[in-house]
Design a protein around this motif. Sequence first.
Motif, short mmCIF file in Angstrom:
data_model
loop_
_atom_site.label_atom_id
_atom_site.label_comp_id
_atom_site.label_asym_id
_atom_site.label_seq_id
_atom_site.Cartn_x
_atom_site.Cartn_y
_atom_site.Cartn_z
N ARG A 1 10.26 1.90 -6.09
CA ARG A 1 9.86 2.30 -4.74
C ARG A 1 9.38 1.05 -3.99
O ARG A 1 8.37 0.45 -4.35
CB ARG A 1 8.74 3.34 -4.76
CG ARG A 1 8.30 3.78 -3.36
CD ARG A 1 7.11 4.71 -3.42
NE ARG A 1 7.43 6.00 -3.99
CZ ARG A 1 7.94 7.00 -3.29
NH1 ARG A 1 8.17 6.86 -2.00
NH2 ARG A 1 8.21 8.15 -3.88
N GLU B 1 -0.83 8.86 -0.65
CA GLU B 1 -0.30 10.17 -1.02
C GLU B 1 -1.36 11.23 -0.76
O GLU B 1 -2.56 10.94 -0.78
CB GLU B 1 0.11 10.18 -2.50
CG GLU B 1 1.25 9.22 -2.81
CD GLU B 1 1.59 9.19 -4.29
OE1 GLU B 1 0.72 9.61 -5.09
OE2 GLU B 1 2.69 8.75 -4.64
N GLN C 1 0.83 -1.20 0.00
CA GLN C 1 0.00 0.00 0.00
C GLN C 1 0.87 1.25 0.00
O GLN C 1 2.00 1.22 0.49
CB GLN C 1 -0.90 0.06 1.24
CG GLN C 1 -2.11 -0.83 1.21
CD GLN C 1 -2.98 -0.61 2.44
OE1 GLN C 1 -2.51 -0.22 3.50
NE2 GLN C 1 -4.27 -0.86 2.30
N ARG C 2 0.30 2.32 -0.52
CA ARG C 2 0.95 3.63 -0.42
C ARG C 2 -0.12 4.70 -0.43
O ARG C 2 -1.06 4.65 -1.23
CB ARG C 2 1.94 3.86 -1.57
CG ARG C 2 2.57 5.25 -1.52
CD ARG C 2 3.76 5.39 -2.43
NE ARG C 2 4.22 6.77 -2.50
CZ ARG C 2 4.93 7.39 -1.57
NH1 ARG C 2 5.27 6.73 -0.48
NH2 ARG C 2 5.31 8.64 -1.70
N SER D 1 12.90 4.05 -0.72
CA SER D 1 11.93 3.53 0.24
C SER D 1 11.55 4.64 1.20
O SER D 1 12.31 5.60 1.41
CB SER D 1 12.52 2.34 1.01
OG SER D 1 11.65 1.95 2.06
N ASP D 2 10.36 4.53 1.79
CA ASP D 2 9.92 5.50 2.78
C ASP D 2 10.35 5.11 4.18
O ASP D 2 10.00 5.77 5.15
CB ASP D 2 8.39 5.64 2.73
CG ASP D 2 7.93 6.25 1.42
OD1 ASP D 2 8.70 7.04 0.85
OD2 ASP D 2 6.82 5.94 0.98
N LEU E 1 7.60 -1.14 -1.35
CA LEU E 1 6.42 -1.01 -0.50
C LEU E 1 6.33 -2.11 0.55
O LEU E 1 5.74 -1.91 1.61
CB LEU E 1 5.15 -1.00 -1.35
CG LEU E 1 5.01 0.14 -2.37
CD1 LEU E 1 3.66 0.06 -3.06
CD2 LEU E 1 5.18 1.49 -1.70
N ARG F 1 -5.09 6.56 -1.68
CA ARG F 1 -4.39 5.34 -1.25
C ARG F 1 -4.44 4.29 -2.35
O ARG F 1 -5.51 3.96 -2.86
CB ARG F 1 -5.02 4.78 0.03
CG ARG F 1 -4.25 3.59 0.61
CD ARG F 1 -4.93 3.04 1.85
NE ARG F 1 -6.26 2.52 1.52
CZ ARG F 1 -7.15 2.17 2.45
NH1 ARG F 1 -6.87 2.31 3.72
NH2 ARG F 1 -8.33 1.70 2.08
#
Length: 453
Positions: free
Chosen positions: A440, A284, A281-282, A412-413, A442, A292
């Motif tokens: 990216r 913004e 999931q991500r 990556s976050d 997740l 989402r």
Amino acid sequence: MAIAPRDEYQEEQSQTSCGVTMPWTSEQVLALAPDASSAKNGRGLATLSKWTALGSHETFIWGECQGSGKNPYRTQINLSEPAFRCSCPSRKFPCKHGLGLFLILAEQSNQILESEPPDWVTDWIGSRSQKAEKQAQKKEQSADPIAQAKRAAARQDKVSAGIQELRLWLEDRIRQGLIAVQQDSYQVWDSIAARMVDAQAPGLARRLRDLAGIVHLGSSGHQLLLEQLGQLYLITEGYQRIESLPPEVQADLRTQIGWTMSQEEVLKEPSQTDLWLVVGQRTEVEERLKVRRTWLFGIQSNRFALLLDFAHGNQPFSEHWISGTCLEAEIVFYPSAYPLRALIKARQEAAQLTRAPLGMSVSEAIGKYGSAIAQCPWIEQMPMILSSVILVRDRDCWMLRDAEEHYLPYRSDTDNWTLLALSGGHSFTAFGEWNGKEFRLLSSWIGDELYGL
């Protein structure tokens, strides 16, 4: 309080305790917390002494948690989604009481016994059932086809005029050269974007406003600017001959322009039933709109599905998805030459997948991305599951390296050192989005454990 002695029910848990077979984990529950303080407070309520009653019935669990007031807070969870309800005044969703009750289920499920629900739970079950029936009836009601045709024709005329104007504007920009374009003020881009809004082409307006942030990057933005201008021109070129294109390509063009389909229309498309794994999931934030992306992976079909959820301001998302869970569901895809976005038409109870899905090497994944772009040039995020990759660092750049010694730029976050410590420097399976330039991350499977990032 319906609490069972631990030893008596340990072996017969699936028959006498909470009837839901999904083995929720604490990490999955805490991933639903709206913020760190809610997670901390929910953890503090995950103790039996805080609750005066606990119970379950089918896919519902409930409890009464004594707070500072006279009456306890009544908390309920529908585990099939999951959905939450609590009598506390908190505006957070789920609240700390919902998280605390969910954590008790994850860590002490044999303490929540099957029983007849009290009236306040029965009322909620009934209201959810009525709401589902009303939504189903609404979907069955078709709008006036004559009025629909008139509105569509009027919008078609506006869009056609707007796209013709955009085409001429783009040609003027290219004739002037990129240097001249990068000297334009933001007002120049805002004006043409506003014109696209008037032409009922919000998708094109969004692209133009995004470009306004690229034009002042200097020489480093030349390639990206040219790519984005080229994609815009491709849309205008395709729309001029849209009637001669295959239906799937027509649908992609309309999507890029901002021509949305109602859920009722989408649900008429052919469906696909599979066991779908929530792989990542991500979320913004665009001004006050939260968007989402939830990615599902079909275990049998070996394909991805993208669920989009929207929430305005402080409103919570209407659906909750937990990475690592599986649901047997019937899914309908939006029309596209390379379908990714989807809606859930029907679903069953969630389950847990005990192993990572099969992934690809970097070269295989990039090859599949190239094939997808050839079919739909406007894919912004391509989902990928990469197998046997290792996180490596080259100076200040982090990359993923597969068993064939191929590298992929990575971001990556989360803290990269944390991921490196979790994997111990060994290979793992990674899921993420590839935008053509970087991957990216997740989520990742390290052994049989899934870590949402």
